[in-house]
Design a protein around this motif. Structure first.
Motif, PDB file in Angstrom:
ATOM      1  N   ILE A 179       1.058  -1.243  -0.046  1.00 16.03           N
ATOM      2  CA  ILE A 179       0.023   0.332   0.152  1.00 16.03           C
ATOM      3  C   ILE A 179       0.805   1.625  -0.753  1.00 16.03           C
ATOM      4  N   MET A 213      -2.095   4.127   7.326  1.00 15.23           N
ATOM      5  CA  MET A 213      -3.687   4.266   7.684  1.00 15.23           C
ATOM      6  C   MET A 213      -4.562   4.423   8.933  1.00 15.23           C
ATOM      7  N   GLU A 236     -12.285  10.647   1.565  1.00 20.17           N
ATOM      8  CA  GLU A 236     -11.359  10.343   0.266  1.00 20.17           C
ATOM      9  C   GLU A 236     -12.205  11.845  -0.425  1.00 20.17           C
ATOM     10  N   ASN A 279      -5.225  11.229   1.175  1.00 11.85           N
ATOM     11  CA  ASN A 279      -4.444  10.739   0.635  1.00 11.85           C
ATOM     12  C   ASN A 279      -3.604   9.356   1.595  1.00 11.85           C
ATOM     13  N   GLY A 333      -3.116   4.809   1.873  1.00 13.97           N
ATOM     14  CA  GLY A 333      -2.860   3.881   1.762  1.00 13.97           C
ATOM     15  C   GLY A 333      -3.666   2.562   1.740  1.00 13.97           C
ATOM     16  N   ALA A 334      -4.805   2.959   3.135  1.00 12.85           N
ATOM     17  CA  ALA A 334      -6.037   1.368   3.540  1.00 12.85           C
ATOM     18  C   ALA A 334      -6.577   2.096   3.920  1.00 12.85           C
ATOM     19  N   TRP A 335      -7.410   2.188   4.342  1.00 12.97           N
ATOM     20  CA  TRP A 335      -8.870   2.258   5.671  1.00 12.97           C
ATOM     21  C   TRP A 335      -8.961   0.709   6.557  1.00 12.97           C
ATOM     22  N   LYS A 338     -11.774   4.885  -3.603  1.00  8.96           N
ATOM     23  CA  LYS A 338     -10.505   3.362  -4.179  1.00  8.96           C
ATOM     24  C   LYS A 338      -9.687   3.242  -3.391  1.00  8.96           C
ATOM     25  N   THR A 339      -9.593   4.001  -1.938  1.00 10.40           N
ATOM     26  CA  THR A 339      -8.419   3.548  -0.916  1.00 10.40           C
ATOM     27  C   THR A 339      -8.903   1.638  -0.275  1.00 10.40           C
TER      28      THR A 339
END
Lengths: 299, 249
Positions: free
Chosen positions: A8, A13, A29, A34, A36-38, A87-88
């Motif tokens: 990621i 995150m 978002e 920005n 890397g992940a949720w 999109k994340t």
């Protein structure tokens, strides 16, 4: 390296239980965040309210929570996952009372996420309940989960547990250890004698956790760093903390208490975190965080 | 930044059988529309709109408010506040329903409401004696003021005398009020609404109070109507303590 890498970018995150819902992730978002992940809130089998208010206690630098694993049921949770338009990528956090519980929800939600976080260490359950590892062998949980997914599995442990022993037992089934969780504590209101939290005990979080968790990262990396990856989660509020955790052995990072901010400030926080890390890496003279993971001179 | 500390109750004003204002010994640096989490040890904690720098105005509803209503001057509660974002404008036409009157009292205190439309189910639930602005009352049962919904009191004539609008009350009522204002030519950005959701942490961490991604406790509770028009869950869905979404009836 043995472990299935969780790729990621950027490498940070939210922590599970913070912001919690995909609708919140989607909104952030939309505002341009920005990450890397949720990471979702830990999902359980049945609908559960958790503890009544107060579930947060703050006094000076101390922040404690006893949310107590509130959760919608699997059907209601899935409804929201289906509606997620962000999109994340998502990491889904799971909790349960037995290996089957974890396995069932990992299998069911596998298609919605890039990795699974297995919560083995929530310190704030409802009074009278036992923590999951008081009831079940962690190896059985991770073994059951591994059979259901090929995606990276993260085991979330706490500095208050015997983390080296647990890590050793689950090593064959897990890709990452998330170090750590909040640490169980108690604060009593002096006049009335009642706890400040309705769940009596609560998990201590924030800055105070950082040195405790960093020691956990350091020790797990030293012992098992060639076999698993480490996610640091405890008291991160600025780029320096991420670099220090990387030097201790972590390659990914979660932020919790520092996100007690309005949405616009969360976006700004995450988006300047990346720049701050870049600046520090330049100062060190390396190109990426990977170049300093585990590089320290503590010994 | 918010603080949490022990406050002593200084004075209690009983407006009617169901509503009281609790004044505290110290002030909280705050603005109208902001709220506080009130903690009674051993009983629980609930969010309340501040009705002035040192008071909350509360409607008796459940276990917590019943306990609060038994309290006397010199008793103490813990207050965490001020929390959230309040109202930003002045010279308001304000529309309040039920306990939605609480933040309006703070606005009136700050002399930023010109006219107030105030409705409740009956006369026994109304706060009387509101000064420093023109008040138009409505009750569902006609026991005081206009017989009908408070939103019926929104007229073209009244709207034309104001440029800013503040609304607080049940969500469906707020929706009707805002829609009516827009029909009468008001820009959505000039209307502010104070939303309510089940809240846990109150400081933006847990997400429990989210409405279409906005955490009401920290991004709100006051939003402009143009922002609310982007919130699909407004007047449609709320979350239960478990986090499960439920339709607003």
């Amino acid at each position: 390296m043995y472990y299935k890498e969780l790729k990621i970018s950027p490498p940070f995150m939210n922590a599970s239980g913070i912001l919690s819902f995909v609708s919140v992730f989607e909104y952030l978002e939309k505002l341009g965040v920005n990450v890397g992940a949720w990471v979702t809130k830990s999902i359980g089998q049945k609908e559960r309210n958790g503890n009544e208010n107060p579930v947060i206690h703050q006094d000076g630098d101390i922040l404690m929570n006893s949310v107590g694993l509130s959760s919608p049921n699997l059907d209601d949770f899935e409804k929201e996952l289906k509606e997620y338009k962000g999109k994340t990528p998502l990491i889904i956090s799971h909790y349960g009372e037995k290996p089957d519980d974890y396995a069932r929800s990992v299998a069911r939600f596998d298609k919605y996420c890039i990795a699974h976080e297995i919560n083995l260490s929530c310190p704030n359950f409802i009074p009278g309940e036992k923590s999951v590892l008081e009831k079940v062998n962690p190896q059985e949980i991770l073994k059951a989960v591994r059979e259901k997914t090929n995606k990276p599995i993260i085991a979330k442990l706490s500095p208050a547990q015997d983390y080296l022993e647990i890590t050793e037992r689950i090593l064959d089934y897990v890709d990452y250890i998330c170090c750590g969780n909040t640490i169980r504590g108690l604060d009593i209101e002096p006049i009335s004698g009642f706890s400040y939290l309705s769940g009596r005990f609560g998990g201590i979080s924030g800055e105070v956790l950082r040195p405790i968790t960093m020691k956990m990262v350091y020790e797990i990396y030293k012992e098992f760093g060639d076999k698993i990856g480490i996610i640091a989660c405890g008291g991160i509020s600025k780029p320096e903390h991420i670099i220090s955790y990387a030097r201790a052995g972590a390659s990914l990072f979660q932020i919790g208490t520092a996100l007690a901010k309005p949405s616009v400030e969360i976006v700004n926080f995450f988006n300047t975190l990346g720049d701050g890390i870049e600046t520090l890496l330049k100062k060190i003279g390396v190109n990426s965080i990977e170049d300093i993971v585990g590089v320290n001179y503590v010994d | 930044m918010w603080i949490k500390r022990r406050f002593t109750i200084d004075e209690i004003v009983e407006h009617n059988k169901y509503m009281k204002t609790f004044f505290f010994d110290e002030t909280i640096e705050s603005s109208p529309g902001q709220f506080a989490m009130v903690f009674i040890p051993g009983i629980g904690e609930k969010p309340f709109s501040l009705s002035s720098k040192n008071s909350i105005t509360v409607e008796k509803r459940g276990k917590f408010t019943q306990k609060l209503f038994q309290m006397k001057p010199k008793d103490f509660v813990y207050i965490k506040g001020p929390l959230g974002v309040g109202f930003r404008n002045k010279d308001y036409l304000a529309v309040a329903g039920g306990s939605g009157i609480a933040p309006m009292l703070y606005l009136i205190n700050n002399a930023v409401i010109k006219s107030l439309l105030y409705g409740a189910r009956d006369n026994e639930h109304l706060i009387h004696g509101i000064k420093d602005c023109v008040v138009y009352y409505a009750t569902d049962d006609g026991s005081y003021g206009y017989h009908g919904f408070v939103t019926d009191l929104i007229t073209e004539d009244l709207v034309s005398q104001h440029s800013k609008f503040a609304i607080c009350g049940p969500e469906i009522m707020m929706k009707i009020a805002a829609e009516k204002l827009v029909e009468l030519g008001v820009e959505p950005k000039d209307i502010e609404l104070s939303l309510e959701r089940y809240m846990k942490c109150g400081i933006g961490l847990c997400g429990s109070c989210e409405c279409s991604g906005r955490r009401i406790c920290i991004d709100g509770p006051v939003f402009t109507y143009d922002e609310i028009l982007e919130m699909q869950d407004f007047a449609k869905f709320k979350r239960l303590p478990s986090g499960k979404k439920q339709k607003i009836i």
